[in-house]
Design an enzyme around this catalytic site. Structure first.
Site, short mmCIF file in Angstrom:
data_model
loop_
_atom_site.label_atom_id
_atom_site.label_comp_id
_atom_site.label_asym_id
_atom_site.label_seq_id
_atom_site.Cartn_x
_atom_site.Cartn_y
_atom_site.Cartn_z
N SER A 193 30.63 52.19 27.94
CA SER A 193 29.82 52.66 29.07
C SER A 193 30.76 53.40 30.03
O SER A 193 31.97 53.13 30.03
CB SER A 193 29.20 51.46 29.80
OG SER A 193 28.78 51.82 31.10
N TYR A 252 29.88 43.00 33.04
CA TYR A 252 29.62 44.21 32.25
C TYR A 252 30.85 45.11 32.23
O TYR A 252 31.32 45.56 31.18
CB TYR A 252 28.41 44.94 32.84
CG TYR A 252 27.92 46.12 32.01
CD1 TYR A 252 27.20 45.90 30.85
CD2 TYR A 252 28.16 47.42 32.41
CE1 TYR A 252 26.73 46.97 30.09
CE2 TYR A 252 27.71 48.49 31.66
CZ TYR A 252 26.98 48.27 30.50
OH TYR A 252 26.52 49.33 29.76
N1 LIG Z 1 20.85 52.44 28.08
C1 LIG Z 1 21.82 52.84 28.91
O1 LIG Z 1 21.59 53.46 29.96
C2 LIG Z 1 23.25 52.56 28.55
C3 LIG Z 1 24.26 53.10 29.36
C4 LIG Z 1 25.58 52.87 29.04
C5 LIG Z 1 25.90 52.10 27.95
N2 LIG Z 1 24.89 51.55 27.19
C6 LIG Z 1 25.28 50.74 26.04
O2 LIG Z 1 24.71 51.32 24.88
C7 LIG Z 1 24.44 50.29 23.93
C8 LIG Z 1 22.98 50.41 23.50
O3 LIG Z 1 22.16 50.17 24.63
P1 LIG Z 1 20.58 50.30 24.58
O4 LIG Z 1 20.14 50.36 26.00
O5 LIG Z 1 20.15 51.36 23.67
O6 LIG Z 1 20.06 48.98 23.89
P2 LIG Z 1 20.50 47.45 23.81
O7 LIG Z 1 19.52 46.66 24.60
O8 LIG Z 1 21.91 47.26 24.15
O9 LIG Z 1 20.40 47.13 22.27
C9 LIG Z 1 19.27 47.28 21.65
C10 LIG Z 1 19.46 46.98 20.18
O10 LIG Z 1 20.47 45.97 19.89
C11 LIG Z 1 19.84 44.86 19.23
N3 LIG Z 1 20.55 43.65 19.59
C12 LIG Z 1 20.69 43.11 20.83
N4 LIG Z 1 21.37 41.97 20.73
C13 LIG Z 1 21.68 41.78 19.42
C14 LIG Z 1 22.35 40.76 18.69
N5 LIG Z 1 22.87 39.69 19.30
N6 LIG Z 1 22.48 40.89 17.34
C15 LIG Z 1 21.95 41.97 16.73
N7 LIG Z 1 21.30 42.96 17.36
C16 LIG Z 1 21.16 42.85 18.69
C17 LIG Z 1 18.39 44.94 19.72
O11 LIG Z 1 17.45 44.35 18.85
P3 LIG Z 1 17.05 42.77 18.95
O12 LIG Z 1 16.79 42.49 20.40
O13 LIG Z 1 15.87 42.64 18.07
O14 LIG Z 1 18.24 42.03 18.42
C18 LIG Z 1 18.16 46.46 19.69
O15 LIG Z 1 18.00 46.92 18.37
C19 LIG Z 1 24.76 48.98 24.63
O16 LIG Z 1 26.05 48.55 24.24
C20 LIG Z 1 24.75 49.33 26.11
O17 LIG Z 1 25.57 48.51 26.89
C21 LIG Z 1 23.59 51.77 27.46
#
Ligand SMILES: NC(=O)c1ccc[n+]([C@@H]2O[C@H](COP(=O)([O-])OP(=O)(O)OC[C@H]3O[C@@H](n4cnc5c(N)ncnc54)[C@H](OP(=O)(O)O)[C@@H]3O)[C@@H](O)[C@H]2O)c1
Length: 258
Positions: free
Chosen positions: A143, A157
């Protein structure tokens, strides 16, 4: 540009929605065979059908990547379905927003586990298969708040996302001789349907309009595809001289000079 990803095998951890799903779609569109995992079986099956529409072979594994044996299970499934592993993307992550003084050991363990230990464990398990394949590419989704201070309430975080960037650098040094590149991608605020920014925009449109005006110089949130395409590039032979890097994908949201 030909990314030369056809028939490469990719494992995407946390790919049933959001950024992880878009990454799986982008890799699939480029011809990769993709193994996706997440905890909820139904959402994962739906995601697999989207990924299949993007390209070729897609398999699923219902898995909590914080489980101690998650890495071994991912390797076993990918090798039995596709015979090799060339790419690992660690996307799943979590947040526990509260003042540092109020955080508990279990808050730290839980978020450290999903943001850091899980990806360390899974990528470590995959290294022998990548060595057998003659090399590979590992990308962790960090991030912008792993690169610079996110502000109050983000101690867990921030610390876990910074740790991921550190880990990737040392892995890149150690694994360079094996032809394994290791990078991190640092997204800014990414909005996708059903995601946390999308929910906040629905709940508080005025507050979010102000947030955009104050924090997002390009006047909008990023979208998951904009992160995913960078990950596909980093996973490809076209990025052969990029390793140990952290690539910011944030529409100039962050203020760091490096
Ligand atoms: N969205 C943003 O603005 C943003 C910004 C900066 C960085 N990020 C980073 O980008 C990454 C993706 O973020 P995101 O917002 O797209 O979604 P997310 O909420 O981090 O992840 C969603 C996906 O991960 C799975 N997941 C969560 N916990 C899990 C576990 N313990 N085992 C296996 N699968 C798991 C979820 O499915 P299930 O719940 O079914 O397991 C879902 O498929 C993250 O690391 C986040 O910190 C996001």
């Amino acid at each position: 540009m030909n990314l030369e990803l056809k028939d490469k095998v990719a494992v995407v951890a946390g790919a049933s929605r959001g950024i992880g799903l878009s990454i799986a779609q982008s890799l699939s569109r480029e011809g990769c065979k993709v193994l996706i995992c997440a905890r909820n079986a139904e959402t994962l099956d739906n995601a697999a059908s989207f990924v299949r529409e993007s390209g070729g072979d897609t398999e699923t594994l219902v898995l909590d990547i914080t489980d101690k044996n998650a890495g071994a299970l991912l390797v076993e499934k990918a090798l039995s379905d596709f015979g090799q592993i060339d790419i690992y993307v660690g996307s799943a992550g979590g947040n526990r927003r509260k003042p540092f003084a109020d955080t508990t050991d279990s808050d730290w363990h839980e978020i450290m586990d999903i943001n850091f230990h899980a990806h360390a464990r899974c990528s470590r398990a995959i290294i022998p298969a990548m060595r057998d394949a003659g090399g590979g590419a590992i990308t962790f989704i960090s991030s912008i708040f792993g690169r610079e201070a996110g502000g109050p309430g983000l101690s867990i975080y921030n610390a876990t996302k910074s740790a991921l960037i550190s880990l990737a650098k040392i892995m890149a040094i150690e694994l360079g001789a094996d032809g394994i590149r290791v990078n991190t991608v640092a997204p800014g605020s990414i909005r996708y349907p059903g995601g946390s920014w999308d929910r906040r925009c629905m709940e508080d449109p005025e507050g979010m309009a102000k947030f955009i005006q104050e924090n997002l110089p390009m006047g909008r949130f990023g979208n998951a595809e904009e992160v995913a395409d960078v990950v596909a590039f980093l996973s490809s032979a076209r990025a052969s001289w990029i390793s140990g890097a952290c690539i910011t994908v944030d529409g100039v949201q962050s203020r760091s000079l490096i």
